[in-house]
Design a protein around this motif. Structure first.
Motif, PDB file in Angstrom:
ATOM      1  N   TYR A 195     -13.401   5.272   2.783  1.00  0.00           N
ATOM      2  CA  TYR A 195     -12.059   4.689   2.783  1.00  0.00           C
ATOM      3  C   TYR A 195     -11.929   3.715   1.620  1.00  0.00           C
ATOM      4  N   TYR A 196     -12.911   2.839   1.457  1.00  0.00           N
ATOM      5  CA  TYR A 196     -12.838   1.848   0.382  1.00  0.00           C
ATOM      6  C   TYR A 196     -12.803   2.517  -0.988  1.00  0.00           C
TER       7      TYR A 196
ATOM      8  N   GLN B  64      -9.352   4.408  -1.646  1.00  0.00           N
ATOM      9  CA  GLN B  64      -8.073   3.813  -1.257  1.00  0.00           C
ATOM     10  C   GLN B  64      -7.152   3.493  -2.438  1.00  0.00           C
TER      11      GLN B  64
ATOM     12  N   GLU C  99     -12.690  -5.531   4.792  1.00  0.00           N
ATOM     13  CA  GLU C  99     -11.264  -5.178   4.827  1.00  0.00           C
ATOM     14  C   GLU C  99     -11.075  -3.692   5.098  1.00  0.00           C
ATOM     15  N   ALA C 100     -11.912  -2.872   4.477  1.00  0.00           N
ATOM     16  CA  ALA C 100     -11.823  -1.435   4.718  1.00  0.00           C
ATOM     17  C   ALA C 100     -12.190  -1.111   6.164  1.00  0.00           C
TER      18      ALA C 100
ATOM     19  N   ALA D 284      -9.315  -1.808   8.436  1.00  0.00           N
ATOM     20  CA  ALA D 284      -8.284  -0.762   8.344  1.00  0.00           C
ATOM     21  C   ALA D 284      -8.691   0.474   9.136  1.00  0.00           C
TER      22      ALA D 284
ATOM     23  N   ARG E 167      -8.371  -0.149  12.866  1.00  0.00           N
ATOM     24  CA  ARG E 167      -6.987  -0.058  13.360  1.00  0.00           C
ATOM     25  C   ARG E 167      -6.607   1.400  13.630  1.00  0.00           C
TER      26      ARG E 167
ATOM     27  N   LEU F  58      -1.630   6.167   2.203  1.00  0.00           N
ATOM     28  CA  LEU F  58      -2.274   5.344   3.222  1.00  0.00           C
ATOM     29  C   LEU F  58      -1.262   4.422   3.903  1.00  0.00           C
TER      30      LEU F  58
ATOM     31  N   HIS G 266      -0.785   4.183   7.944  1.00  0.00           N
ATOM     32  CA  HIS G 266      -0.812   2.970   8.761  1.00  0.00           C
ATOM     33  C   HIS G 266       0.527   2.705   9.449  1.00  0.00           C
TER      34      HIS G 266
ATOM     35  N   ARG H  55       1.118   2.240  13.457  1.00  0.00           N
ATOM     36  CA  ARG H  55       1.927   1.189  14.081  1.00  0.00           C
ATOM     37  C   ARG H  55       2.992   1.785  14.996  1.00  0.00           C
TER      38      ARG H  55
END
Length: 485
Positions: free
Chosen positions: A308-309, A312, A328-329, A332, A335, A379, A383, A387
């Motif tokens: 992912y990192y 991205q 941080e990755a 994400a 989530r 991305l 996300h 949500r």
């Protein structure tokens, strides 16, 4: 929207129209296997894996070629150091290692890194040493057309005559008179210091195994020649896309393009280059100690988080690593996985769960990927769908939640984030099975707590913890998640 990609040669975003309808041909530069893979190698592989997956999603049959440079000055120099650890004999033992054994050992390390991070195997992955006859044929073509010549000092070298090709420098928009000499061979046998080696004559002290007979004397191929010969073998004299890291534009890709076009080949219709990886805004350098390797990243985070990192950012932009980047990755990814787990539980409880199929991603996601592979924007769509799915679950709108879940699965698959065999969302069927089993354990635990059988309740909790499942008790009952790597 029409597929559009940035072409380095024309310096503009152009409509992508395959040379052969329904098919796409891609060649991107793989590794010179002189050492362990660094983060730049892996970022490039992930970028072109994303491109391949998107072309396939768009209905194209992709032939992807990624070469292995297994003969090179750097490989011979590394081997000449003569010793490497012999792990079978113990950590303090050493053994001599031939250049080809060293190259093979590092090639396997690259393959392991690619596989761990979900990079699909290319259609073909040719080694340079397996294509010497094709290289000889290309050299002879260039000599016959007046664009190459044997070295003037009888060294056995053969050089490309850069002055003979008036388009030399066009890929990187440079004037030939402003260029430095090519450092790949002694300039004494060259007509011009900028002429680069197509064939390198054998030199005293070099291993005989690193030499092949040729019409110009025993020797080995030049680096730039290798790729031109291999891409022509597998994709023909004209193909859709040539890719690689930004650092390969000059001299490697400039020389590839010049020698191939001088031989009469149309060569690449698009040139695509991915950006570099920096460390807190600075170029990574072992000498100043600001580097991080893929293996070090994988010690910190799971393969899905690392992928992912590294995938991205927009492929053409610089990707800057900071000490908090993987955290941080990971947040994400958590989530995304949290929504998947929550949705599967809710839908399974309501009898509405069906396994996701490879379907149609959201229109906004398609538009982003069609627009020069805009992964950051794609991305954002992913996300936003997560949500919206969580909101639907909170409001009890299970049909909307299921649609969001299917869309998330499809977007993850396109991005290669479901191809990495790590994490709770690696497979929809595994996720559903895990949910059913854990929920059954939680139901048994709830029953034990209701009857005040605290020993049984604690035993279930301990069993789940040993399996990597974290249980949290709240006012609405127990919830669970997988323990973070």
């Amino acid at each position: 929207m029409t597929l559009r990609f940035y072409d380095t040669a024309s310096a503009e975003v152009r409509d992508f129209v395959p040379l052969v309808p329904g098919k796409a041909s891609l060649y991107y530069c793989g590794a010179t296997v002189q050492g362990m893979p660094h983060v730049g190698h892996i970022r490039s592989a992930i970028a072109f894996d994303q491109l391949t997956r998107w072309l396939e999603y768009r209905g194209l049959r992709v032939t992807a070629v990624r070469n292995v440079t297994d003969i090179d000055d750097k490989i011979l120099a590394k081997s000449a150091e003569s010793f490497s650890p012999d792990f079978e004999a113990g950590p303090d033992a050493v053994r001599e290692e031939e250049w080809w054994a060293l190259a093979y050992r590092y090639e396997q390390a690259f393959l392991q890194a690619y596989d761990t991070l979900g990079v699909s195997r290319p259609t073909y992955e040719p080694r340079a040493t397996g294509h010497i006859p094709e290289m000889h044929a290309l050299i002879q073509q260039l000599i016959d057309r007046g664009h190459a010549y044997p070295a003037l000092d009888d060294s056995g070298d053969v050089y490309f005559d850069v002055r003979s090709w008036d388009k030399y420098g066009s890929l990187t928009r440079q004037n030939i008179d402003d260029m430095q000499g090519a450092p790949d061979a002694d300039p004494r046998g060259k007509k011009d210091p900028r002429d680069f080696a197509l064939w390198k004559g054998s030199k005293e002290g070099e291993p005989t195994t690193a030499s092949w007979a040729s019409p110009w004397g025993a020797g080995r191929p030049g680096w730039h020649l290798e790729c031109s010969a291999m891409v022509t073998k597998y994709l023909g004299t004209e193909f859709d896309i040539h890719g690689g890291g930004l650092d390969l534009r000059f001299p490697h890709h400039e020389n590839e393009m010049a020698q191939s076009q001088a031989a009469g080949h149309g060569f690449a219709n698009f040139w695509m280059h991915n950006g570099m990886v920096t460390y807190q805004g600075e170029k990574m350098s072992k000498s100043i100690g600001n580097t991080i390797s893929p293996s070090e990243m994988l010690d910190i985070a799971s393969p899905r988080v690392v992928r992912y990192y590294l995938g991205q950012a927009h492929y053409r932009s610089v990707l800057d690593y900071r000490p908090t980047s993987l955290d941080e990755a990971a947040a994400a990814v958590e989530r995304i996985d949290g929504f998947i787990s929550r949705a599967v539980r809710a839908l399974a409880a309501g009898g509405n769960y069906t396994f996701a199929t490879y379907g149609k991603v959201p229109e906004a996601f398609e538009s982003a990927m069609d627009d020069d592979l805009n992964v950051p924007q794609a991305l954002a769509v992913l996300h936003e769908t997560v949500r919206a799915g969580n909101t639907a679950l909170t409001e009890g709108k299970l049909e909307d939640a299921q649609q969001a879940l299917h869309s998330v699965h499809d977007m993850l698959r396109v991005l290669g984030l479901k191809a990495v065999a790590s994490g709770p969302a690696s497979d929809a069927r595994e996720s559903a099975a895990l949910d059913v089993l854990v929920e059954a354990q939680l139901a048994a635990r709830a029953q034990a707590r209701a009857t005040k059988d605290w020993a049984a309740s604690d035993a279930i909790r301990d069993t789940l913890k040993a399996a990597g499942v974290v249980v949290e008790d709240g006012p609405d009952g127990a919830t669970w998640s997988l323990q973070r790597d």
